[in-house]
Design a protein around this motif. Structure first.
Motif, mmCIF file in Angstrom:
data_model
loop_
_atom_site.group_PDB
_atom_site.id
_atom_site.type_symbol
_atom_site.label_atom_id
_atom_site.label_comp_id
_atom_site.label_asym_id
_atom_site.label_seq_id
_atom_site.Cartn_x
_atom_site.Cartn_y
_atom_site.Cartn_z
ATOM 1 N N ASP A 181 0.920 -1.265 -0.102
ATOM 2 C CA ASP A 181 0.038 0.039 0.099
ATOM 3 C C ASP A 181 1.033 1.327 0.035
ATOM 4 O O ASP A 181 1.691 1.607 1.076
ATOM 5 C CB ASP A 181 -0.878 -0.035 1.230
ATOM 6 N N PRO A 182 0.758 1.947 -1.065
ATOM 7 C CA PRO A 182 1.921 3.268 -1.413
ATOM 8 C C PRO A 182 1.313 4.003 -0.345
ATOM 9 O O PRO A 182 2.013 5.231 -0.265
ATOM 10 C CB PRO A 182 1.841 3.360 -2.888
ATOM 11 N N ARG A 183 0.302 4.053 0.139
ATOM 12 C CA ARG A 183 -0.282 5.322 0.840
ATOM 13 C C ARG A 183 0.824 5.471 2.059
ATOM 14 O O ARG A 183 0.902 6.415 2.633
ATOM 15 C CB ARG A 183 -1.793 5.142 1.297
ATOM 16 N N VAL A 184 0.721 3.966 2.682
ATOM 17 C CA VAL A 184 1.810 4.117 3.683
ATOM 18 C C VAL A 184 3.159 4.604 3.462
ATOM 19 O O VAL A 184 3.514 5.382 4.366
ATOM 20 C CB VAL A 184 1.765 2.500 4.257
ATOM 21 N N ARG A 185 3.636 4.374 2.525
ATOM 22 C CA ARG A 185 5.017 4.819 1.936
ATOM 23 C C ARG A 185 4.788 6.257 2.143
ATOM 24 O O ARG A 185 5.736 7.108 2.561
ATOM 25 C CB ARG A 185 5.143 4.381 0.701
ATOM 26 N N ALA A 198 -11.898 7.107 -5.956
ATOM 27 C CA ALA A 198 -12.290 6.254 -7.359
ATOM 28 C C ALA A 198 -11.141 5.666 -8.149
ATOM 29 O O ALA A 198 -11.153 4.786 -9.089
ATOM 30 C CB ALA A 198 -13.118 7.022 -8.317
ATOM 31 N N LEU A 199 -9.809 6.298 -7.762
ATOM 32 C CA LEU A 199 -8.795 5.499 -8.125
ATOM 33 C C LEU A 199 -8.128 4.660 -7.381
ATOM 34 O O LEU A 199 -8.261 4.935 -6.141
ATOM 35 C CB LEU A 199 -7.690 6.663 -8.531
ATOM 36 N N ASN A 200 -7.583 3.501 -7.652
ATOM 37 C CA ASN A 200 -6.968 2.548 -6.637
ATOM 38 C C ASN A 200 -5.940 3.233 -6.178
ATOM 39 O O ASN A 200 -4.847 3.287 -6.791
ATOM 40 C CB ASN A 200 -6.997 1.271 -7.461
ATOM 41 N N PRO A 201 -5.850 3.155 -4.762
ATOM 42 C CA PRO A 201 -4.831 3.878 -4.237
ATOM 43 C C PRO A 201 -3.497 3.052 -4.294
ATOM 44 O O PRO A 201 -2.359 3.799 -3.855
ATOM 45 C CB PRO A 201 -5.343 4.116 -2.675
ATOM 46 N N VAL A 202 -3.541 1.769 -4.367
ATOM 47 C CA VAL A 202 -2.509 1.009 -4.280
ATOM 48 C C VAL A 202 -1.886 0.505 -5.445
ATOM 49 O O VAL A 202 -0.669 -0.235 -5.587
ATOM 50 C CB VAL A 202 -2.689 -0.492 -3.365
ATOM 51 N N PRO A 254 -1.866 7.420 -6.917
ATOM 52 C CA PRO A 254 -3.011 8.667 -6.880
ATOM 53 C C PRO A 254 -2.952 9.400 -5.843
ATOM 54 O O PRO A 254 -2.947 10.657 -5.996
ATOM 55 C CB PRO A 254 -4.207 7.862 -6.786
ATOM 56 N N ALA A 255 -2.220 9.063 -4.543
ATOM 57 C CA ALA A 255 -2.173 9.812 -3.566
ATOM 58 C C ALA A 255 -1.180 10.828 -3.763
ATOM 59 O O ALA A 255 -1.037 11.929 -2.873
ATOM 60 C CB ALA A 255 -1.715 9.144 -2.150
ATOM 61 N N GLN A 256 -0.076 10.563 -4.766
ATOM 62 C CA GLN A 256 0.943 11.742 -5.026
ATOM 63 C C GLN A 256 0.368 13.114 -5.778
ATOM 64 O O GLN A 256 1.157 13.685 -6.156
ATOM 65 C CB GLN A 256 2.095 11.082 -5.772
ATOM 66 N N LEU A 257 -0.957 13.092 -6.351
ATOM 67 C CA LEU A 257 -1.498 14.017 -7.125
ATOM 68 C C LEU A 257 -2.520 14.577 -6.246
ATOM 69 O O LEU A 257 -3.012 14.473 -5.269
ATOM 70 C CB LEU A 257 -2.218 13.351 -8.239
ATOM 71 N N GLY A 288 -6.076 17.107 -5.959
ATOM 72 C CA GLY A 288 -7.566 16.410 -6.460
ATOM 73 C C GLY A 288 -7.922 16.764 -7.930
ATOM 74 O O GLY A 288 -8.430 16.057 -8.502
ATOM 75 N N GLY A 289 -7.597 18.039 -8.122
ATOM 76 C CA GLY A 289 -7.836 18.330 -9.661
ATOM 77 C C GLY A 289 -7.156 17.537 -10.576
ATOM 78 O O GLY A 289 -7.556 17.140 -11.687
ATOM 79 N N MET A 290 -5.713 17.125 -10.345
ATOM 80 C CA MET A 290 -5.076 16.380 -11.089
ATOM 81 C C MET A 290 -5.471 14.912 -11.292
ATOM 82 O O MET A 290 -5.804 14.530 -12.378
ATOM 83 C CB MET A 290 -3.765 16.352 -10.646
ATOM 84 N N ARG A 291 -5.904 14.306 -10.323
ATOM 85 C CA ARG A 291 -6.658 13.228 -9.991
ATOM 86 C C ARG A 291 -7.891 13.116 -10.663
ATOM 87 O O ARG A 291 -8.138 12.029 -11.654
ATOM 88 C CB ARG A 291 -7.098 12.869 -8.643
#
Lengths: 321, 325, 543
Positions: free
Chosen positions: A313-317, B102-106, B152-155, B157-160
């Motif tokens: 899970d990259p969120r953890v990273r 809605a984007l798979n976070p992993v 996804p977490a690296q973007l 909200g608008g980019m996502r």
């Protein structure tokens, strides 16, 4: 940043180890019964004093602890005390050389086998949550997991070992001696231990899968026209596996020293049996060193799982920076 | 113009432990090729259920669907899950409300594109990756080559949201369904995203459905608007007509609840008192009557039908606005 | 990227599966653990050391006796006969004992067995050289030699007269002294003694087998043939016949049987408590079950130094509540006899007067009376806590006994299981209310004597609250008089310090590949076939 994080994790692990081992020292001292009585019930006063100093019972607990710790970190786990006193015993390190591989193999195969089965079953049950097949299978698994492992083990011995004559009924063959015999000797104990684990693991995974399936990204993935199988394996499994991984890590630590019943039935005599014998015969040094090793194993597997969390899970990273 | 995607008398019920829940109560709608339809309603109005069930995303033992949903004349409701899946992505695609969930976070952005292109378009891996980068450019993302490696977490909200739009159009769908596409975004970004959607619709010649609770955001970007209330269409007209010639008191109330930038004070903004009817209960009369300031006894006892005023402006009211009551 | 990664994982997994499947397939079903004359014996006891001070149980002694031997042994009539000794003489007052050794017997490390070695072993047992703090068997020696605390005292009492003759000068009569030499006091080479080893991991004896590996794996002892062993078979051919002996600890009785059925073990030992398994084995065509004479009496020994069994009421309650018939039937499934009055009829402790006298059976009504009397006496309900070992049999037995106590109105719980050795040691250390021991066996009373006389010593744990009892036994030992024994045992019995439970034999089972040859003794006569001195040297295993 990353280096600092690693250092913090390591320091934390060391502090935990320190606390655990010190607690063990204290707890071992608190075990009812004078070890001298158990080790040498007929000793003279002189003999008792000699034994006390050999066992370090005559110095204060802090001194004793650091003496032990110094030896432990140098890889000297002490001697398995013999009634003939110093020099007559067996180095615990040597005994571990025999017992530990058995327990590690047992743990490893059990984890691989039970996870291999629990992953598809858990995902499937989560996907089919609350349908008849889910209820039937979940209940069946619950029933299976409530069978004590020794009863299951003996039934498997009867069916697979004697009736069908497929497998040895007990014993351990080192891998280096004969890989084929090695695997065969591990099948029954691994099966006996796995059934309960499969049930437990798949239940955990089922619950998390149900939660993940409610997520938007799963609907999004379906709206792309992907097949259910693909979605379950590629989109649902990883986000659903955190609880499972934590549980698996604990089981890995636990299986090393905690499979005593199975070790007894299948005459495996691994780490669990060694620790058990150490406790009942008041082998102070052995208890202390063996429990410390289990603590090391727990901490190690927890570290591994922490790393795995980040992989899965990259969120953890990103949260860790 | 032909009807690309049409829903006819669609009813959706959920079985709950408390009883049957009427989420959609006989809705008839259609989208023509190239058209942009806005579907507006409060939460609980059935707008999301409508499209998800028509697409077949909502199904199962606990969902009862009756009526018809046709894509290019083919009935979707009677298809098996496997059959209906053939239309998803390539014929109908969806953009979701919250791009964070809605984007798979992993999984990396790239792999979430590539899987669809490989599985649905039969593309080769490298071609799929090239196409992904192209698509990301199309939604005006900078450095798409780097983006595909990110999570996804690296973007932002608008980019996502732009990534998700790009993902939705990856397999060149004929209808793009945007479910609250801007709700989770900052106001400034909302406009950009809507602009992008309109732009893409023109470029790709898709039909588009924007589902929202906010009349304001669909005003400038849709051809037609349908207003939903308690699982029914209560008013439907071309965008211009709806705003200029509002018939339903509910629509009027919705319009008044939009905060206006040119508004002089907050008391201009009205809040609709009360709540929509319980979807579990059998309700007589006009569903909006309890909250309607114009309601009469007739409204409370008779259920109004959807009527056409002759210009293609539909409404469900005994006393439409603009007429003397 | 991830697709490539995926296939890499798959390849590894596939390779692993293929390796496992093929390696499983390569080997035909295992049926012969014993390839070419390698004998595997399944026992239930873990190795916790072979030193006398370690108090090994019967099965470890069985293994130890294959490596290290005694001056005397017991024949099939239960009499001590010379073994490593050629002959033994004693003075009329039983105070002077002279042993003449066989000549040319070699330890595994090349040392010859001489009178000096024998003396060194006794010194070792006493913890004098090297210095080893005392323990149970050393007490036997201390007792026989009348207390020896220095090498000077020792030299006066243990005298090597020549290379092969050793004389013991005892301060008090010991008519059964030679039995000490037929019991646990096996002989080790001088070098072994000096390393404080007695087969802990290494050790040289004179036995038919020598240690190959032992001690590191407490569940597996591997011995190999001693090719220059002193005894010959009845056919004149050399012993031992087997190439190796492996003692494998399998705690679970049914698994020992399964191992025999499967060929993973060639022989296995059992006790009567595993009655169900024994009866199943009687039906197994591929297993031969040998039952020795039923002359080992298992008794419950009360810790009369502490509550509740410092109360005679409690002891008697326990004694009457113990349903011996049920134990023999339910637990041993008919493979043992209920014991009422100590040992086989020929044992000095037996009160049945050669089987003519009826001893009092169990009596639930009386048990209830004594439970009530205990309550009146102490104001507390009788609460019994029974110790257990890890074997299923021990737990089953303790559960059965517990139920009997509960039936009589007491409460009863089980202690967590421990190893067999820990059980014994805890019993001695007064850490158990009651312990199940078998100190009364065979024809000999020497071991039981030690128990009965030394129980008033603080060191030994079990204490008689009757002050005359130890003195009574002291006289009995010195005179070896049946009448005196009857008198002492009568008190022992009446005060219920020891509660006999059942009498059983040693059971040894063997698979179909095992071939026995003779059971003769070097000094003439037959050996006792089935007991702790079982002779593995004469066994051949066909491949």
């Amino acid at each position: 940043m990353k280096l600092l994080g690693a250092v913090i994790i390591l320091v934390r692990a060391l502090v935990v180890l320190f606390l655990v081992t010190f607690m063990i020292t204290v707890l071992v001292r608190l075990l009812p019964g004078d070890p001298v009585d158990t080790l040498m019930p007929f000793a003279t006063d002189e003999g008792r004093e000699q034994l006390r100093s050999e066992l370090g019972l005559n110095i204060n607990i802090v001194q004793y602890y650091f003496r032990w710790l110094g030896d432990f970190v140098r890889g000297d786990f002490g001697q398995w005390y013999a009634s003939t006193g110093d020099g007559g015993g067996v180095p615990i390190g040597q005994m571990l050389g025999v017992a530990l591989p058995r327990s590690l193999f047992l743990m490893f195969y059990t984890m691989v086998f039970s996870l291999t089965l629990a992953l598809p079953i858990g995902i499937f049950l989560g996907y089919r949550a609350d349908t008849r097949i889910d209820r039937t299978l979940s209940n069946a698994m619950f029933a299976l997991s409530s069978i004590p492992s020794f009863a299951l083990g003996l039934s498997l011995v009867y069916i697979l070992g004697l009736r069908l004559d497929l497998l040895p009924v007990l014993g351990y063959v080192p891998f280096t001696e004969s890989p084929g015999e090695h695997f065969k000797s591990m099948v029954l104990p691994v099966l006996s231990l796995s059934v309960g684990l499969i049930a437990g693991f798949s239940r955990l995974l089922r619950v998390d899968t149900i939660a993940t399936l409610r997520e938007d990204f799963v609907t999004m993935a379906s709206s792309k026209g992907l097949s259910n199988g693909w979605i379950l394996w590629r989109h649902v499994l990883r986000p659903s596996s955190a609880t499972l991984m934590t549980s698996a890590a604990l089981q890995m630590g636990g299986l090393i020293g905690g499979a005593v019943v199975i070790e007894i039935i299948f005459a495996l005599n691994g780490f669990g049996m060694l620790l058990n014998t150490a406790i009942v015969t008041r082998q102070y040094l052995a208890i202390q060193s063996l429990v410390a090793l289990i603590a090391v194993a727990f901490i190690f597997f927890n570290l591994v799982v922490n790393v795995l969390y980040a992989v899965v899970d990259p969120r953890v990273r990103s949260a860790r920076g | 113009m032909t009807e690309l995607f049409a829903v006819e008398d669609l009813r959706v019920q959920f079985s709950t432990p408390r009883g049957q829940l009427n989420a959609v109560r006989g809705i008839t709608l259609s989208v023509r090729a190239g058209e942009c339809l806005g579907i507006v309603g409060e939460s609980g109005s059935g707008k999301t259920v409508l499209w998800r069930s028509a697409m077949g995303l909502l199904r199962g033992r606990k969902v009862t669907r009756t009526g018809s949903a046709r894509l290019e004349g083919r009935e979707l409701l009677t298809l098996t899950p496997k059959e209906v899946r053939q239309y998803w992505g390539t014929h109908i695609a969806m953009v979701f409300q919250d791009p964070m969930t809605a984007l798979n976070p992993v999984r990396r952005i790239g792999s979430q594109f590539v899987e669809a292109l490989i599985k649905r378009k039969g593309m080769h891996k490298d071609a799929a990756m090239a196409r992904t980068i192209e698509l990301l450019r199309l939604v005006r993302m900078a450095e798409p080559e780097l983006l595909v490696r990110k999570y996804p977490a690296q973007l932002s909200g608008g980019m996502r949201q732009r990534v998700m739009i790009a993902m939705a159009i990856a397999c060149e769908p004929k209808v793009l369904l945007a479910d609250e596409p801007t709700t989770a975004l900052d106001v400034t970004v909302q406009a950009q995203v809507l602009e992008l959607l309109s732009d893409l619709r023109e470029k790709l010649g898709m039909a588009m459905v924007i589902v929202t609770h906010d009349l304001g955001i669909v005003a400038g970007h849709t051809d037609r608007i349908a207003v939903l209330y308690a699982g029914e269409v209560v008013e439907m007209a071309s965008t211009l007509d709806l705003f200029a010639n509002t018939k339903m008191p509910y629509t009027e109330a919705l319009l008044k609840s939009i905060p206006r930038l040119d508004g002089t004070s907050t008391d201009m903004m009205e809040v609709i008192d009360g709540a929509p009817p319980d979807p579990m209960a059998e309700t007589v009369g006009c569903f909006f009557a309890p909250r309607c300031k114009y309601a009469t006894d007739k409204c409370r006892h008779e259920h109004p039908e959807l009527v056409d005023d002759g210009t293609g402006h539909f409404y469900r009211c005994f006393y439409p606005l603009g007429k003397q009551s | 990227m991830r697709v490539i990664k995926g296939s890499w994982h798959k390849k590894v997994a596939l390779a692993a599966v293929v390796t496992m499947v093929t390696s499983l397939g390569q080997i035909a079903p295992t049926n012969a653990a014993s390839k070419a004359n390698n004998l595997v014996i399944a026992i239930s006891e873990f190795d916790s050391g072979w030193c006398l001070q370690d108090s090994p149980g019967g099965e470890q002694i069985l293994a130890k006796n294959q490596v290290s031997e005694t001056l005397m042994t017991t024949n099939n009539k239960g009499k001590p006969v010379p073994y490593l000794a050629k002959s033994v003489e004693n003075s009329a007052d039983f105070k002077t004992w002279k042993f003449t050794l066989r000549e040319g017997i070699m330890f595994h490390d090349g040392e010859e067995l001489t009178a000096a070695t024998v003396a060194a072993n006794v010194a070792g047992n006493l913890g004098l050289n090297p210095v080893i703090p005392g323990s149970l068997p050393a007490i036997a020696w201390q007792d026989a030699l009348g207390g020896v605390t220095s090498l000077a005292q020792f030299a006066a009492k243990v005298q090597p007269l020549s290379k092969y003759v050793i004389q013991f000068n005892l301060p008090a009569p010991r008519p059964l002294f030679s039995e000490i030499w037929g019991g646990r006091s096996t002989l080790w080479s001088s070098k072994t003694l000096q390393t404080k080893q007695c087969g802990q991991t290494v050790g040289a004896g004179t036995g038919p087998f020598k240690i190959q590996s032992k001690g590191v794996d407490k569940a597996k002892t591997v011995l190999e043939a001693n090719t220059s062993y002193w005894r010959k078979g009845a056919d004149g051919k050399s012993l031992p016949r087997a190439k190796t002996l492996t003692f494998l600890t399998i705690v679970d009785g049914s698994q020992r049987r399964n191992a025999l059925l499967k060929g993973q073990a060639d022989m296995a030992t059992f006790t009567s408590v595993g009655g169900l398994v024994l009866n199943e084995m009687k039906k197994d065509k591929s297993i031969t079950l040998f039952e020795g004479p039923r002359d080992t009496t298992w008794s419950f020994h009360m810790n009369s130094a502490a509550a509740p069994f410092n109360s005679k009421n409690a002891r008697l309650a326990f004694s009457y509540a113990l349903d011996r018939e049920a134990l023999a039937k339910v637990v041993a499934k008919g493979n043992a006899d209920p014991a009422y009055c100590f040992g086989a009829t020929y044992h000095p402790y037996n009160l049945s007067n050669g089987g003519k006298k009826k001893c009092a059976p169990s009596d639930l009504a009386k048990a209830k009376e004594y439970v009530a009397a205990y309550q009146t006496e102490t104001g507390k309900q009788l609460a019994v806590v029974l110790p257990t070992t890890e074997s299923q049999e021990s737990i089953k037995l303790a559960q059965a006994v517990c139920n009997m106590m509960i039936k009589a109105g007491a409460t009863c719980t089980l202690m967590p299981p421990v190893t067999a050795t820990a059980y014994i040691l805890r019993g001695f250390a007064l850490q158990q209310q009651v312990s199940n021991f078998n100190v009364v066996f065979g024809y000999s009373s020497s071991f039981a004597d030690l128990f009965s006389r030394k129980t008033n010593l603080e060191l030994s744990g079990f204490r008689f609250t009757n002050p005359g009892l130890a003195a009574c036994f002291q006289t009995a030992v010195e005179t070896n008089s049946k009448a005196k024994y009857q008198e002492c045992v009568g008190v022992l019995h009446g005060d219920a310090y020891w509660v006999p439970a059942w009498t059983e034999a040693t059971f040894i089972a063997s698979g179909k590949n095992v071939v026995f040859s003779d059971g003769l003794l070097p000094s003439g006569g037959k050996r006792r076939e089935i007991d702790a001195r079982f002779d593995f040297a004469t066994i051949t295993v066909s491949g």
